[in-house]
Design a protein around this motif. Structure first.
Motif, mmCIF file in Angstrom:
data_model
loop_
_atom_site.group_PDB
_atom_site.id
_atom_site.type_symbol
_atom_site.label_atom_id
_atom_site.label_comp_id
_atom_site.label_asym_id
_atom_site.label_seq_id
_atom_site.Cartn_x
_atom_site.Cartn_y
_atom_site.Cartn_z
ATOM 1 N N ARG A 178 2.966 21.509 9.593
ATOM 2 C CA ARG A 178 2.084 20.424 10.036
ATOM 3 C C ARG A 178 1.547 19.607 8.876
ATOM 4 N NH1 ARG A 178 -2.274 23.712 12.880
ATOM 5 N NH2 ARG A 178 -1.841 24.868 10.985
ATOM 6 N N TYR A 179 1.695 20.129 7.651
ATOM 7 C CA TYR A 179 1.164 19.455 6.466
ATOM 8 C C TYR A 179 2.206 18.483 5.934
ATOM 9 C CZ TYR A 179 -0.919 18.729 1.886
ATOM 10 O OH TYR A 179 -1.471 18.157 0.766
ATOM 11 N N ASP A 180 1.870 17.195 5.887
ATOM 12 C CA ASP A 180 2.796 16.155 5.444
ATOM 13 C C ASP A 180 2.322 15.606 4.101
ATOM 14 O OD1 ASP A 180 4.536 14.057 5.097
ATOM 15 O OD2 ASP A 180 4.118 13.119 7.045
ATOM 16 N N ALA A 181 2.774 16.232 3.033
ATOM 17 C CA ALA A 181 2.363 15.823 1.692
ATOM 18 C C ALA A 181 2.775 14.383 1.410
ATOM 19 C CB ALA A 181 2.962 16.758 0.652
ATOM 20 N N ARG A 182 3.961 13.986 1.841
ATOM 21 C CA ARG A 182 4.436 12.628 1.548
ATOM 22 C C ARG A 182 3.497 11.580 2.168
ATOM 23 N NH1 ARG A 182 8.754 11.068 -0.757
ATOM 24 N NH2 ARG A 182 9.893 12.990 -0.411
ATOM 25 N N ARG A 183 3.014 11.841 3.377
ATOM 26 C CA ARG A 183 2.086 10.892 4.020
ATOM 27 C C ARG A 183 0.785 10.810 3.234
ATOM 28 N NH1 ARG A 183 -2.078 10.731 7.696
ATOM 29 N NH2 ARG A 183 -2.124 8.863 8.978
ATOM 30 N N LEU A 184 0.276 11.946 2.805
ATOM 31 C CA LEU A 184 -0.976 11.945 2.035
ATOM 32 C C LEU A 184 -0.801 11.258 0.687
ATOM 33 C CD1 LEU A 184 -2.332 15.486 2.888
ATOM 34 C CD2 LEU A 184 -3.147 13.280 3.720
ATOM 35 N N VAL A 185 0.330 11.489 0.047
ATOM 36 C CA VAL A 185 0.609 10.812 -1.228
ATOM 37 C C VAL A 185 0.713 9.307 -0.988
ATOM 38 C CG1 VAL A 185 2.323 10.511 -3.049
ATOM 39 C CG2 VAL A 185 1.644 12.817 -2.352
ATOM 40 N N GLY A 186 1.333 8.911 0.116
ATOM 41 C CA GLY A 186 1.410 7.488 0.457
ATOM 42 C C GLY A 186 0.036 6.860 0.622
ATOM 43 N N LEU A 187 -0.879 7.602 1.251
ATOM 44 C CA LEU A 187 -2.252 7.108 1.395
ATOM 45 C C LEU A 187 -2.934 6.980 0.034
ATOM 46 C CD1 LEU A 187 -3.378 9.189 4.517
ATOM 47 C CD2 LEU A 187 -2.946 6.705 4.424
ATOM 48 N N LEU A 188 -2.671 7.939 -0.861
ATOM 49 C CA LEU A 188 -3.239 7.879 -2.214
ATOM 50 C C LEU A 188 -2.741 6.628 -2.934
ATOM 51 C CD1 LEU A 188 -4.667 9.099 -4.730
ATOM 52 C CD2 LEU A 188 -2.529 10.311 -5.182
ATOM 53 N N VAL A 189 -1.439 6.378 -2.886
ATOM 54 C CA VAL A 189 -0.873 5.214 -3.586
ATOM 55 C C VAL A 189 -1.369 3.918 -2.958
ATOM 56 C CG1 VAL A 189 1.284 4.020 -4.158
ATOM 57 C CG2 VAL A 189 1.130 6.504 -4.400
ATOM 58 N N ALA A 190 -1.468 3.877 -1.635
ATOM 59 C CA ALA A 190 -2.015 2.675 -0.968
ATOM 60 C C ALA A 190 -3.462 2.449 -1.371
ATOM 61 C CB ALA A 190 -1.891 2.826 0.547
ATOM 62 N N GLY A 191 -4.206 3.534 -1.573
ATOM 63 C CA GLY A 191 -5.613 3.436 -1.956
ATOM 64 C C GLY A 191 -5.834 2.910 -3.368
ATOM 65 N N LEU A 192 -4.789 2.842 -4.161
ATOM 66 C CA LEU A 192 -4.908 2.287 -5.510
ATOM 67 C C LEU A 192 -5.020 0.768 -5.494
ATOM 68 C CD1 LEU A 192 -2.127 4.332 -7.382
ATOM 69 C CD2 LEU A 192 -4.596 4.724 -7.416
ATOM 70 N N ARG A 193 -4.665 0.158 -4.379
ATOM 71 C CA ARG A 193 -4.644 -1.300 -4.290
ATOM 72 C C ARG A 193 -6.017 -1.887 -4.638
ATOM 73 N NH1 ARG A 193 -0.305 -4.348 -3.480
ATOM 74 N NH2 ARG A 193 1.273 -3.546 -2.104
ATOM 75 N N GLN A 194 -5.961 -3.000 -5.309
ATOM 76 C CA GLN A 194 -7.167 -3.738 -5.701
ATOM 77 C C GLN A 194 -7.774 -4.362 -4.448
ATOM 78 O OE1 GLN A 194 -9.445 -3.837 -8.045
ATOM 79 N NE2 GLN A 194 -8.223 -4.776 -9.648
#
Length: 196
Positions: A178-194
């Motif tokens: 049930r743990y989707d590391a890729r989705r969480l990493v995607g959220l982290l990278v999206a959160g870097l946006r200015q």
């Protein structure tokens, strides 16, 4: 130099290039098997994936540790080489960074089990980790720098911290479907946006 020596000289580099490609294909196959089944996967599974006999694997990699180390180094190099290529081809530096982070996640999944498999060689593990940092932190830093320079992401994050965060999000991903590391990493990278 006679004709035979000249012909041998022309074919030797091609044979070396072919051998190098064969080893790279073998390492790619081993990485795929490691992702699917872990580093303790049977050698026969790797041989089947690569389309070679087990003897071919043992000729190049006499021990499982040799194979694991070679796969690890091969993937570090592939990940390092991908950074500049993505930066040149992606529509934006942020897209290049996101693409590279996806490859980095794949790499982290593949290296799962490395420490346990090489437990008897702590010095070797330290050398592998140093190689990993030496090759990948500068690539990530360059991608971050390009995205910052383009005004796409915030400027207060260092490459090592981002890579460490991604690594931490990947821990345990194989233990819980049930743990989707890729989705969480995607959220982290999206959160870097200015913020605009």
């Amino acid at each position: 130099m006679d004709e035979n020596e000249a012909a041998a000289g022309r074919t030797a580099p091609r044979k070396r290039a072919d051998a190098r490609r064969n080893v790279e294909a073998l390492l790619d196959a081993a990485a795929a098997v490691f992702v699917a089944s872990g580093v303790e996967a049977p050698v026969r599974d790797i041989a089947a994936e690569a389309g070679v006999g087990m003897g071919t694997i043992y000729r190049h990699f006499p021990t499982r540790a040799d194979l694991i180390i070679a796969v690890y180094r091969h993937q570090v190099e592939a990940c390092a080489e991908a950074g500049p290529a993505l930066l040149a081809a992606a529509p934006t530096p942020h897209a290049a960074l996101a693409g590279w982070i996806d490859l980095f996640v794949d790499f982290l999944v593949t290296k799962h089990g490395l420490a346990a498999a090489l437990r008897s060689d702590d010095a070797g593990l330290a050398a592998l980790h140093a190689h990993f940092l030496d090759r990948l932190v500068p690539v990530c830093a360059r991608l971050l720098e390009a995205a910052v320079d383009a005004g796409e992401i915030r400027s207060d994050l260092e490459a090592y911290a981002l890579m460490r965060g991604v690594g931490n999000l990947c821990i345990g991903a194989d233990g819980d479907p049930r743990y989707d590391a890729r989705r969480l990493v995607g959220l982290l990278v999206a959160g870097l946006r200015q913020a605009v």
